[in-house]
Design an enzyme around this catalytic site. Structure first.
Site, PDB file in Angstrom:
ATOM      1  N   THR A 216       0.840  -1.203   0.000  1.00 33.40           N
ATOM      2  CA  THR A 216       0.000   0.000   0.000  1.00 33.40           C
ATOM      3  C   THR A 216       0.873   1.250   0.000  1.00 33.40           C
ATOM      4  O   THR A 216       2.004   1.214   0.472  1.00 33.40           O
ATOM      5  CB  THR A 216      -0.859  -0.052   1.285  1.00 33.40           C
ATOM      6  OG1 THR A 216      -1.757  -1.135   1.158  1.00 33.40           O
ATOM      7  CG2 THR A 216      -1.612   1.215   1.546  1.00 33.40           C
ATOM      8  N   ARG A 244     -14.143  -8.039   0.082  1.00 26.56           N
ATOM      9  CA  ARG A 244     -13.391  -7.659   1.280  1.00 26.56           C
ATOM     10  C   ARG A 244     -12.839  -6.227   1.179  1.00 26.56           C
ATOM     11  O   ARG A 244     -12.300  -5.824   0.159  1.00 26.56           O
ATOM     12  CB  ARG A 244     -12.233  -8.646   1.472  1.00 26.56           C
ATOM     13  CG  ARG A 244     -11.342  -8.371   2.674  1.00 26.56           C
ATOM     14  CD  ARG A 244     -10.118  -7.602   2.315  1.00 26.56           C
ATOM     15  NE  ARG A 244      -9.187  -7.475   3.454  1.00 26.56           N
ATOM     16  CZ  ARG A 244      -8.149  -6.656   3.463  1.00 26.56           C
ATOM     17  NH1 ARG A 244      -7.885  -5.894   2.437  1.00 26.56           N
ATOM     18  NH2 ARG A 244      -7.349  -6.587   4.522  1.00 26.56           N
ATOM     19  N   GLY A 246     -10.327  -3.478   3.260  1.00 25.18           N
ATOM     20  CA  GLY A 246      -9.353  -3.392   4.343  1.00 25.18           C
ATOM     21  C   GLY A 246      -9.436  -2.072   5.092  1.00 25.18           C
ATOM     22  O   GLY A 246     -10.467  -1.392   5.091  1.00 25.18           O
ATOM     23  N   ASP A 247      -8.345  -1.716   5.720  1.00 26.80           N
ATOM     24  CA  ASP A 247      -8.312  -0.501   6.549  1.00 26.80           C
ATOM     25  C   ASP A 247      -8.072   0.780   5.741  1.00 26.80           C
ATOM     26  O   ASP A 247      -8.421   1.871   6.193  1.00 26.80           O
ATOM     27  CB  ASP A 247      -7.205  -0.608   7.594  1.00 26.80           C
ATOM     28  CG  ASP A 247      -5.840  -0.766   6.944  1.00 26.80           C
ATOM     29  OD1 ASP A 247      -5.723  -1.551   5.965  1.00 26.80           O
ATOM     30  OD2 ASP A 247      -4.891  -0.080   7.369  1.00 26.80           O
ATOM     31  N   THR A 267      -0.210   0.993   6.906  1.00 33.00           N
ATOM     32  CA  THR A 267      -0.081  -0.120   5.962  1.00 33.00           C
ATOM     33  C   THR A 267       0.145  -1.405   6.743  1.00 33.00           C
ATOM     34  O   THR A 267       0.873  -1.415   7.736  1.00 33.00           O
ATOM     35  CB  THR A 267       1.054   0.080   4.954  1.00 33.00           C
ATOM     36  OG1 THR A 267       1.132  -1.096   4.142  1.00 33.00           O
ATOM     37  CG2 THR A 267       2.404   0.321   5.610  1.00 33.00           C
ATOM     38  N   GLY A 268      -0.507  -2.461   6.294  1.00 34.60           N
ATOM     39  CA  GLY A 268      -0.326  -3.731   6.999  1.00 34.60           C
ATOM     40  C   GLY A 268      -1.582  -4.571   6.886  1.00 34.60           C
ATOM     41  O   GLY A 268      -2.408  -4.359   5.998  1.00 34.60           O
ATOM     42  N   GLY A 270      -4.876  -5.300   7.233  1.00 35.16           N
ATOM     43  CA  GLY A 270      -5.949  -4.339   7.447  1.00 35.16           C
ATOM     44  C   GLY A 270      -6.953  -4.676   8.531  1.00 35.16           C
ATOM     45  O   GLY A 270      -7.438  -3.793   9.240  1.00 35.16           O
TER      46      GLY A 270
HETATM   47  N1  ASP Z   1      -3.673  -2.433   4.645  1.00 30.47           N
HETATM   48  C1  ASP Z   1      -3.970  -2.979   3.365  1.00 30.47           C
HETATM   49  C2  ASP Z   1      -5.198  -3.833   3.465  1.00 30.47           C
HETATM   50  O1  ASP Z   1      -5.375  -4.542   4.420  1.00 30.47           O
HETATM   51  C3  ASP Z   1      -2.852  -3.793   2.812  1.00 30.47           C
HETATM   52  C4  ASP Z   1      -1.512  -3.114   2.800  1.00 30.47           C
HETATM   53  O2  ASP Z   1      -1.235  -2.259   3.620  1.00 30.47           O
HETATM   54  O3  ASP Z   1      -0.709  -3.458   1.936  1.00 30.47           O
HETATM   55  O4  ASP Z   1      -5.976  -3.812   2.535  1.00 30.47           O
END
Ligand code: ASP
Length: 350
Positions: A216, A244, A246-247, A267-268, A270
């Site tokens: 991300t 789905r 995410g965050d 980022t991570g 989510g």
């Molecule tokens: N946070 C993002 C998600 O869960 C993924 C990412 O940070 O790469 O969609």
């Protein structure tokens, strides 16, 4: 006995002078940068041993190119909103990152994009989820904030709105990259045979390096008027299904900005960032517990997120121009630039 007041005064002087440049008190009150910008291109198991010199250079060059675009805008007196948008667009257009072109694939072999933006002055925000044909999801998030009565739009409706507002619409194949497509195929192959498929989240973690790896992109900027803006853009997680989300498009999880405290982009993994309200919690700790940016980001990522079982990181910047990178993964693509033009570009922990 007459010595006691003298010793007490001496101690007061000595301890009173202990506030050096890095002390929490100064971090709270002193403006360290008139303007500043900080970005990430994803966090995860990014290890030197898995990275060729060529790839490493490509990432670093793209991070530098992106952050310099935003920095130039801020230096000339432009808004943090514009700096965040233009910086993120450079990364959305690069196939290196999991945002815009280069986004990861869903289980159905499509690219579904999420993004959000928040303005720290007005606390206004815009977000988009699951859009498939808008070239710049971050621009759409900002347009939802500025040109609609809503905060979040999704899917087909979001595309119709984007078209009406004259945003660039592309064929979904624009987002295709062979690398991400193959990544999905490998995961699907493994899914048939292996056990590390997480049925709960329906996300199968990147098989390339046997671990989660995210890509991300995000940016936080402080402009010369003291306005903080934050934005995040992503393709989500490989092999996501059932719509789905995410965050990244969730205000308070993936993105948050408040001129009183700070701006954050996450980022991570989510699901954990949503449950932990990670971006907002950093701001709340600063507002209600008077923590410094460093203290708040470190507590939220290293204690709260880690205890929940989540992985990832944030970039954050406070109203005084202090900046913080915080992550609990092996690496995070990241860069920062202060008002003196000092640039920092990093990938691994140190
Ligand atoms: N946070 C993002 C998600 O869960 C993924 C990412 O940070 O790469 O969609």
């Amino acid at each position: 006995m007459r010595k006691v007041p003298f010793i007490v005064s001496l101690l007061i002087i000595l301890f009173g002078c202990r506030t050096d440049k890095s002390s929490p008190e100064k971090e709270k009150t002193e403006k360290v940068n008139e303007f500043a910008i900080i970005i990430h291109g994803g966090a995860g198991t990014i290890l030197k041993k898995n990275m060729s010199d060529k790839k490493e250079t490509e990432y670093k060059e793209k991070l530098e190119e992106a952050i310099k675009v935003g920095h130039t805008i801020l230096k000339k007196g432009g808004t943090s909103q514009e700096a965040v948008m233009k910086t993120i667009q450079i990364m959305e257009e690069s196939p290196l990152f999991n945002a815009g072109k280069g986004a990861v694939f869903t289980h159905e072999e499509t690219n579904e994009l999420d993004a959000s933006f928040m303005d720290g002055k007005t606390l206004n925000a815009g977000a988009v989820a699951g859009v498939m044909n808008v070239k710049s999801p971050i621009e759409l998030a900002i347009t939802i904030m500025t040109d609609s009565d809503h905060v979040m739009l999704s899917g087909k409706g979001a595309s119709i709105f984007a078209k009406e507002k004259g945003l660039e619409i592309v064929d979904p194949s624009y987002f295709y990259t062979e690398r991400r497509f193959q990544s999905l195929q490998r995961i699907k192959e493994k899914e048939k045979t292996e056990l590390d498929y997480d049925a709960k989240t329906a996300v199968f973690y990147d098989s390339d390096i046997k671990n989660a790896k995210f890509g991300t992109v995000g940016c936080v900027a402080l402009d010369k008027n003291g306005n903080i803006a934050a934005g995040t853009s992503t393709g989500g997680m490989t092999n996501k299904r059932w719509g789905r989300i995410g965050d990244a498009p969730i205000i308070g999880s993936g993105t948050y900005a408040n001129n009183k405290t700070c701006g954050v982009s996450s980022t991570g993994w989510g699901e954990y960032f949503i449950r932990g309200q990670i971006a907002y919690d950093i701001s709340a700790q600063m507002e209600y517990q008077q923590k410094t940016l460093k203290e708040a980001t470190s507590d939220v990522i290293q204690n709260k997120l880690t205890k929940l079982g989540g992985t990832g990181g944030v970039v954050a910047l406070d109203k005084n121009g202090n900046m913080s990178f915080e992550f609990n993964t092996a690496g995070m693509y990241r860069a920062s630039m202060n008002d003196k033009g000092e640039l920092l570009v990093k990938i691994y922990k140190e």
